[in-house]
Structures are given as C-alpha cells and as structure tokens.
Scaffold this active site. Structure first.
Site, PDB file in Angstrom:
ATOM      1  N   HIS A   1       0.626  -1.413  -0.003  1.00 47.31           N
ATOM      2  CA  HIS A   1       0.304   0.227  -0.010  1.00 47.31           C
ATOM      3  C   HIS A   1       0.485   0.932   0.197  1.00 47.31           C
ATOM      4  O   HIS A   1       1.780   0.518   0.258  1.00 47.31           O
ATOM      5  CB  HIS A   1      -1.393  -0.866   0.781  1.00 47.31           C
ATOM      6  CG  HIS A   1      -0.346  -0.158   2.655  1.00 47.31           C
ATOM      7  ND1 HIS A   1       0.262  -1.164   3.380  1.00 47.31           N
ATOM      8  CD2 HIS A   1       0.123   1.353   3.045  1.00 47.31           C
ATOM      9  CE1 HIS A   1       0.652  -0.846   4.115  1.00 47.31           C
ATOM     10  NE2 HIS A   1       0.232   0.507   4.437  1.00 47.31           N
TER      11      HIS A   1
ATOM     12  N   ARG B   1      -1.538  11.026   4.485  1.00 48.74           N
ATOM     13  CA  ARG B   1      -1.926  11.842   5.852  1.00 48.74           C
ATOM     14  C   ARG B   1      -2.931  12.742   5.574  1.00 48.74           C
ATOM     15  O   ARG B   1      -2.778  13.223   4.403  1.00 48.74           O
ATOM     16  CB  ARG B   1      -1.064  11.743   6.478  1.00 48.74           C
ATOM     17  CG  ARG B   1      -0.125  11.051   7.528  1.00 48.74           C
ATOM     18  CD  ARG B   1       1.455  12.029   8.392  1.00 48.74           C
ATOM     19  NE  ARG B   1       2.597  11.277   8.464  1.00 48.74           N
ATOM     20  CZ  ARG B   1       2.126  10.069   9.211  1.00 48.74           C
ATOM     21  NH1 ARG B   1       1.612   9.744   9.451  1.00 48.74           N
ATOM     22  NH2 ARG B   1       3.907   9.457   9.381  1.00 48.74           N
TER      23      ARG B   1
ATOM     24  N   GLU C   1      -3.638   3.632   2.224  1.00 44.74           N
ATOM     25  CA  GLU C   1      -3.989   3.710   3.130  1.00 44.74           C
ATOM     26  C   GLU C   1      -4.090   5.312   3.424  1.00 44.74           C
ATOM     27  O   GLU C   1      -3.055   5.886   3.571  1.00 44.74           O
ATOM     28  CB  GLU C   1      -2.716   3.324   3.940  1.00 44.74           C
ATOM     29  CG  GLU C   1      -2.761   3.401   5.963  1.00 44.74           C
ATOM     30  CD  GLU C   1      -1.888   2.661   6.076  1.00 44.74           C
ATOM     31  OE1 GLU C   1      -1.501   4.003   7.441  1.00 44.74           O
ATOM     32  OE2 GLU C   1      -1.011   2.187   5.945  1.00 44.74           O
TER      33      GLU C   1
ATOM     34  N   ASN D   1      -5.029  11.466  11.815  1.00 41.83           N
ATOM     35  CA  ASN D   1      -4.444  11.623  13.285  1.00 41.83           C
ATOM     36  C   ASN D   1      -5.369  12.475  13.641  1.00 41.83           C
ATOM     37  O   ASN D   1      -5.653  14.000  13.571  1.00 41.83           O
ATOM     38  CB  ASN D   1      -2.969  12.253  13.609  1.00 41.83           C
ATOM     39  CG  ASN D   1      -1.560  11.148  12.558  1.00 41.83           C
ATOM     40  OD1 ASN D   1      -1.807   9.796  13.056  1.00 41.83           O
ATOM     41  ND2 ASN D   1      -1.342  11.558  11.503  1.00 41.83           N
TER      42      ASN D   1
ATOM     43  N   HIS E   1       3.303  10.957  -7.303  1.00 45.85           N
ATOM     44  CA  HIS E   1       1.592  11.192  -6.703  1.00 45.85           C
ATOM     45  C   HIS E   1       1.480   9.279  -7.182  1.00 45.85           C
ATOM     46  O   HIS E   1       2.086   9.041  -7.275  1.00 45.85           O
ATOM     47  CB  HIS E   1       1.616  11.766  -8.882  1.00 45.85           C
ATOM     48  CG  HIS E   1       1.867  10.386  -9.963  1.00 45.85           C
ATOM     49  ND1 HIS E   1       3.050  10.966 -10.163  1.00 45.85           N
ATOM     50  CD2 HIS E   1       1.578   9.851 -10.241  1.00 45.85           C
ATOM     51  CE1 HIS E   1       3.462  10.521 -10.870  1.00 45.85           C
ATOM     52  NE2 HIS E   1       2.512   9.363 -11.375  1.00 45.85           N
TER      53      HIS E   1
ATOM     54  N   GLU F   1      -2.835  11.061 -10.779  1.00 44.70           N
ATOM     55  CA  GLU F   1      -2.363  10.717 -11.899  1.00 44.70           C
ATOM     56  C   GLU F   1      -3.703   9.989 -12.733  1.00 44.70           C
ATOM     57  O   GLU F   1      -3.407   8.919 -12.026  1.00 44.70           O
ATOM     58  CB  GLU F   1      -1.039  10.054 -12.311  1.00 44.70           C
ATOM     59  CG  GLU F   1      -0.687  10.022 -13.940  1.00 44.70           C
ATOM     60  CD  GLU F   1       0.206   9.980 -14.295  1.00 44.70           C
ATOM     61  OE1 GLU F   1       0.511   9.628 -15.603  1.00 44.70           O
ATOM     62  OE2 GLU F   1       1.782   8.668 -13.185  1.00 44.70           O
TER      63      GLU F   1
END
Length: 146
Positions: A5, A9, A62, A66, A80, A123
C-alpha cells in the site's frame, strides 16, 4: 517482494473519503480507530483491485488520520498516485461536475492530473490506447500545480 500500500496523511478524514470514494470511485476496504494512538486508518482500493484488497490487503491506499490537528505540506514532493481508468474523459467530467479542479486536462486522451483535498497529486491514465482528442479537453489549459 510484494507491493502492499501507499500511505498518505489526511487533515479531514470525511472530506478525504468523499474525494477518494464518492468522486474518484475508490472503495473502502477497512477502517480502524486506534484510541490509544489517537489515529484512524482507512484502507481503500480501486474497484478492479477490491477483491484482492479484501482478501490479501493489497494493493491499497492507506489514509492515516491523526486525531490531533496537524498541518501537512509537501504533497507535490510526495510525487503522485496513479490509477488506470476506462474512460479518461468520463472520469474527468464527473470529477469536474463534483467541483474537482482538473489540474492537467487529458488533452492527449491519455493522461490527466487532479489533486486530493490534502494536495496529493493523482495521475489518471487511460486504459489501452489514448482516446481521440476531443473538446473541451483538447484546448483546456493547465490549472495550478500537478
């Protein structure tokens, strides 16, 4: 070796899910809140990868949220994410209709770039051969960074 993966964030989880799932078309594979660490992990997959992602947890995007506010920058430094699409014109039109800026329009019928709410460059690549150039894409200028 096996690709698993890519983690990014996000500052606003709901806004990011709206972008990645409702606008871009990814599917949520799993979501888990970690109370002690004060963060949430959400794993997403492209529709064509969803079965594999559910079974093997790969390939996924993922999203890490936070709970304590942070400011993120440098999305362009990340590079990207790239997704192959069935019809680049159709997805760009759908994204534009949803209020997403097409930073690099698919003038060539092959490639376009958009940005997530957190500035991650995405992209979009046409599956197979490029589509024939068509308007309004063929004469549309770039907008911002991509």
């Amino acid at each position: 070796m096996e690709y698993l993966h890519t983690m990014v964030r996000v500052a606003d989880l709901e806004e990011s899910l709206k972008f990645y799932c409702e606008k871009l078309g990814l599917q949520q594979i799993s979501r888990k809140d970690y109370d002690k660490g004060r963060f949430t992990l959400v794993f997403l997959a492209a529709p064509g990868d969803a079965d594999s992602a559910r079974e093997n947890k790969t390939p996924c995007l993922e999203l890490t949220y936070n709970w304590d506010p942070e400011t993120y920058s440098g999305g362009r430094n990340f590079g990207h994410l790239a997704y192959r699409v069935d019809n680049i014109y159709a997805i760009c039109q759908r994204l534009m209709d949803e209020g997403v800026t097409i930073n690099r329009p698919p003038r060539d019928g092959h490639m376009a770039f958009v940005r997530s709410p957190d500035g991650i460059s995405i992209e979009l690549l046409q599956k197979g051969e490029p589509l024939d150039p068509q308007e309004p894409w063929a004469s549309m200028e770039n907008t911002g960074e991509w």
